[in-house]
Design a protein around this motif. Structure first.
Motif, PDB file in Angstrom:
ATOM      1  N   ASN A 166     112.418  89.919  94.007  1.00  0.00           N
ATOM      2  CA  ASN A 166     113.194  89.613  95.197  1.00  0.00           C
ATOM      3  C   ASN A 166     113.353  90.807  96.127  1.00  0.00           C
ATOM      4  O   ASN A 166     114.261  90.842  96.933  1.00  0.00           O
ATOM      5  CB  ASN A 166     114.550  89.059  94.789  1.00  0.00           C
ATOM      6  N   GLY A 167     112.520  91.797  96.057  1.00  0.00           N
ATOM      7  CA  GLY A 167     112.615  92.949  96.936  1.00  0.00           C
ATOM      8  C   GLY A 167     113.772  93.854  96.565  1.00  0.00           C
ATOM      9  O   GLY A 167     114.022  94.108  95.409  1.00  0.00           O
ATOM     10  N   LEU A 168     114.508  94.320  97.576  1.00  0.00           N
ATOM     11  CA  LEU A 168     115.599  95.244  97.334  1.00  0.00           C
ATOM     12  C   LEU A 168     116.955  94.555  97.222  1.00  0.00           C
ATOM     13  O   LEU A 168     117.970  95.218  97.102  1.00  0.00           O
ATOM     14  CB  LEU A 168     115.637  96.284  98.453  1.00  0.00           C
ATOM     15  N   VAL A 169     117.009  93.242  97.286  1.00  0.00           N
ATOM     16  CA  VAL A 169     118.273  92.520  97.192  1.00  0.00           C
ATOM     17  C   VAL A 169     118.687  92.450  95.725  1.00  0.00           C
ATOM     18  O   VAL A 169     117.974  91.899  94.898  1.00  0.00           O
ATOM     19  CB  VAL A 169     118.138  91.095  97.765  1.00  0.00           C
ATOM     20  N   PRO A 170     119.847  93.048  95.376  1.00  0.00           N
ATOM     21  CA  PRO A 170     120.266  93.001  93.983  1.00  0.00           C
ATOM     22  C   PRO A 170     120.742  91.599  93.589  1.00  0.00           C
ATOM     23  O   PRO A 170     121.252  90.853  94.431  1.00  0.00           O
ATOM     24  CB  PRO A 170     121.416  94.004  93.912  1.00  0.00           C
ATOM     25  N   LEU A 171     120.549  91.265  92.331  1.00  0.00           N
ATOM     26  CA  LEU A 171     121.066  90.011  91.793  1.00  0.00           C
ATOM     27  C   LEU A 171     122.166  90.331  90.799  1.00  0.00           C
ATOM     28  O   LEU A 171     122.148  91.368  90.146  1.00  0.00           O
ATOM     29  CB  LEU A 171     119.956  89.223  91.101  1.00  0.00           C
ATOM     30  N   PHE A 172     123.115  89.412  90.672  1.00  0.00           N
ATOM     31  CA  PHE A 172     124.248  89.596  89.785  1.00  0.00           C
ATOM     32  C   PHE A 172     124.374  88.393  88.867  1.00  0.00           C
ATOM     33  O   PHE A 172     123.937  87.298  89.200  1.00  0.00           O
ATOM     34  CB  PHE A 172     125.532  89.788  90.607  1.00  0.00           C
ATOM     35  N   ARG A 173     124.992  88.620  87.685  1.00  0.00           N
ATOM     36  CA  ARG A 173     125.183  87.563  86.690  1.00  0.00           C
ATOM     37  C   ARG A 173     126.649  87.567  86.265  1.00  0.00           C
ATOM     38  O   ARG A 173     127.247  88.613  86.051  1.00  0.00           O
ATOM     39  CB  ARG A 173     124.294  87.821  85.476  1.00  0.00           C
ATOM     40  N   ASP A 174     127.218  86.374  86.125  1.00  0.00           N
ATOM     41  CA  ASP A 174     128.594  86.282  85.636  1.00  0.00           C
ATOM     42  C   ASP A 174     128.603  86.033  84.127  1.00  0.00           C
ATOM     43  O   ASP A 174     127.539  85.914  83.509  1.00  0.00           O
ATOM     44  CB  ASP A 174     129.380  85.206  86.382  1.00  0.00           C
ATOM     45  N   GLY A 175     129.773  85.972  83.547  1.00  0.00           N
ATOM     46  CA  GLY A 175     129.897  85.795  82.107  1.00  0.00           C
ATOM     47  C   GLY A 175     129.340  84.471  81.600  1.00  0.00           C
ATOM     48  O   GLY A 175     128.960  84.356  80.438  1.00  0.00           O
ATOM     49  N   ALA A 176     129.266  83.457  82.466  1.00  0.00           N
ATOM     50  CA  ALA A 176     128.744  82.149  82.076  1.00  0.00           C
ATOM     51  C   ALA A 176     127.234  82.054  82.247  1.00  0.00           C
ATOM     52  O   ALA A 176     126.635  81.022  81.953  1.00  0.00           O
ATOM     53  CB  ALA A 176     129.429  81.057  82.894  1.00  0.00           C
ATOM     54  N   GLY A 177     126.600  83.120  82.757  1.00  0.00           N
ATOM     55  CA  GLY A 177     125.148  83.122  82.925  1.00  0.00           C
ATOM     56  C   GLY A 177     124.677  82.727  84.313  1.00  0.00           C
ATOM     57  O   GLY A 177     123.484  82.688  84.572  1.00  0.00           O
ATOM     58  N   GLY A 178     125.600  82.434  85.235  1.00  0.00           N
ATOM     59  CA  GLY A 178     125.211  82.108  86.602  1.00  0.00           C
ATOM     60  C   GLY A 178     124.722  83.337  87.338  1.00  0.00           C
ATOM     61  O   GLY A 178     125.183  84.448  87.059  1.00  0.00           O
ATOM     62  N   THR A 179     123.788  83.170  88.252  1.00  0.00           N
ATOM     63  CA  THR A 179     123.258  84.299  89.012  1.00  0.00           C
ATOM     64  C   THR A 179     123.406  84.041  90.503  1.00  0.00           C
ATOM     65  O   THR A 179     123.394  82.899  90.960  1.00  0.00           O
ATOM     66  CB  THR A 179     121.772  84.573  88.697  1.00  0.00           C
ATOM     67  N   SER A 180     123.549  85.141  91.256  1.00  0.00           N
ATOM     68  CA  SER A 180     123.667  85.051  92.707  1.00  0.00           C
ATOM     69  C   SER A 180     123.430  86.432  93.298  1.00  0.00           C
ATOM     70  O   SER A 180     123.591  87.447  92.627  1.00  0.00           O
ATOM     71  CB  SER A 180     125.063  84.557  93.095  1.00  0.00           C
ATOM     72  N   GLY A 181     123.084  86.472  94.566  1.00  0.00           N
ATOM     73  CA  GLY A 181     122.959  87.723  95.282  1.00  0.00           C
ATOM     74  C   GLY A 181     124.309  88.206  95.809  1.00  0.00           C
ATOM     75  O   GLY A 181     124.442  89.327  96.259  1.00  0.00           O
ATOM     76  N   ASP A 182     125.326  87.345  95.730  1.00  0.00           N
ATOM     77  CA  ASP A 182     126.672  87.672  96.202  1.00  0.00           C
ATOM     78  C   ASP A 182     127.609  87.791  95.002  1.00  0.00           C
ATOM     79  O   ASP A 182     127.979  86.787  94.395  1.00  0.00           O
ATOM     80  CB  ASP A 182     127.162  86.578  97.141  1.00  0.00           C
ATOM     81  N   PRO A 183     128.013  89.019  94.634  1.00  0.00           N
ATOM     82  CA  PRO A 183     128.872  89.175  93.457  1.00  0.00           C
ATOM     83  C   PRO A 183     130.237  88.505  93.604  1.00  0.00           C
ATOM     84  O   PRO A 183     130.805  88.043  92.627  1.00  0.00           O
ATOM     85  CB  PRO A 183     129.008  90.686  93.291  1.00  0.00           C
ATOM     86  N   LEU A 184     130.749  88.403  94.826  1.00  0.00           N
ATOM     87  CA  LEU A 184     132.043  87.742  95.021  1.00  0.00           C
ATOM     88  C   LEU A 184     131.981  86.259  94.689  1.00  0.00           C
ATOM     89  O   LEU A 184     132.961  85.668  94.258  1.00  0.00           O
ATOM     90  CB  LEU A 184     132.526  87.933  96.458  1.00  0.00           C
ATOM     91  N   GLU A 185     130.817  85.670  94.892  1.00  0.00           N
ATOM     92  CA  GLU A 185     130.626  84.258  94.556  1.00  0.00           C
ATOM     93  C   GLU A 185     130.805  84.034  93.053  1.00  0.00           C
ATOM     94  O   GLU A 185     131.240  82.979  92.616  1.00  0.00           O
ATOM     95  CB  GLU A 185     129.228  83.827  95.001  1.00  0.00           C
ATOM     96  N   LEU A 186     130.463  85.049  92.261  1.00  0.00           N
ATOM     97  CA  LEU A 186     130.527  84.936  90.802  1.00  0.00           C
ATOM     98  C   LEU A 186     131.833  85.466  90.214  1.00  0.00           C
ATOM     99  O   LEU A 186     132.099  85.286  89.034  1.00  0.00           O
ATOM    100  CB  LEU A 186     129.362  85.719  90.184  1.00  0.00           C
ATOM    101  N   ALA A 187     132.645  86.143  91.012  1.00  0.00           N
ATOM    102  CA  ALA A 187     133.839  86.816  90.502  1.00  0.00           C
ATOM    103  C   ALA A 187     134.997  85.879  90.204  1.00  0.00           C
ATOM    104  O   ALA A 187     135.993  86.301  89.645  1.00  0.00           O
ATOM    105  CB  ALA A 187     134.281  87.896  91.481  1.00  0.00           C
ATOM    106  N   GLY A 188     134.875  84.624  90.563  1.00  0.00           N
ATOM    107  CA  GLY A 188     135.933  83.665  90.273  1.00  0.00           C
ATOM    108  C   GLY A 188     136.913  83.526  91.421  1.00  0.00           C
ATOM    109  O   GLY A 188     136.794  84.182  92.460  1.00  0.00           O
TER     110      GLY A 188
END
Length: 87
Positions: A2-24
């Motif tokens: 995905n280039g230079l865009v970091p990806l993030f994972r939450d405790g349930a295994g969901g992934t997104s490029g926006d960490p706030l989306e996964l933070a609850g």
């Protein structure tokens, strides 16, 4: 990749490029991660910045690999020149 865009994972295994989306619904700042970002610049080379939110992890990107055989072929002439047997 995905280039230079970091990806993030939450405790349930969901992934997104926006960490706030996964933070609850009530995001909580990880003070250790924030401290590393506010540390002197020398630390930034030693620690990869991570997500600023608790229960959210940064996914390390896979490093691209060279095609088999391409690197040895590229290094043969310089190695031949520096080899003690070629003198």
């Amino acid at each position: 990749m995905n280039g230079l865009v970091p990806l993030f994972r939450d405790g349930a295994g969901g992934t997104s490029g926006d960490p706030l989306e996964l933070a609850g619904p009530t995001p909580t700042v990880d003070l250790t991660a924030l401290g590393l970002l506010l540390a002197p610049p020398a630390l930034l080379g030693e620690f990869i910045p991570r997500a600023l939110w608790l229960n959210v992890d940064r996914i390390e990107p896979a490093l691209p690999r060279a095609q088999p055989g391409s690197l040895p072929r590229a290094f043969r002439p310089p190695l031949r020149i520096s080899s003690p047997t070629s003198r």
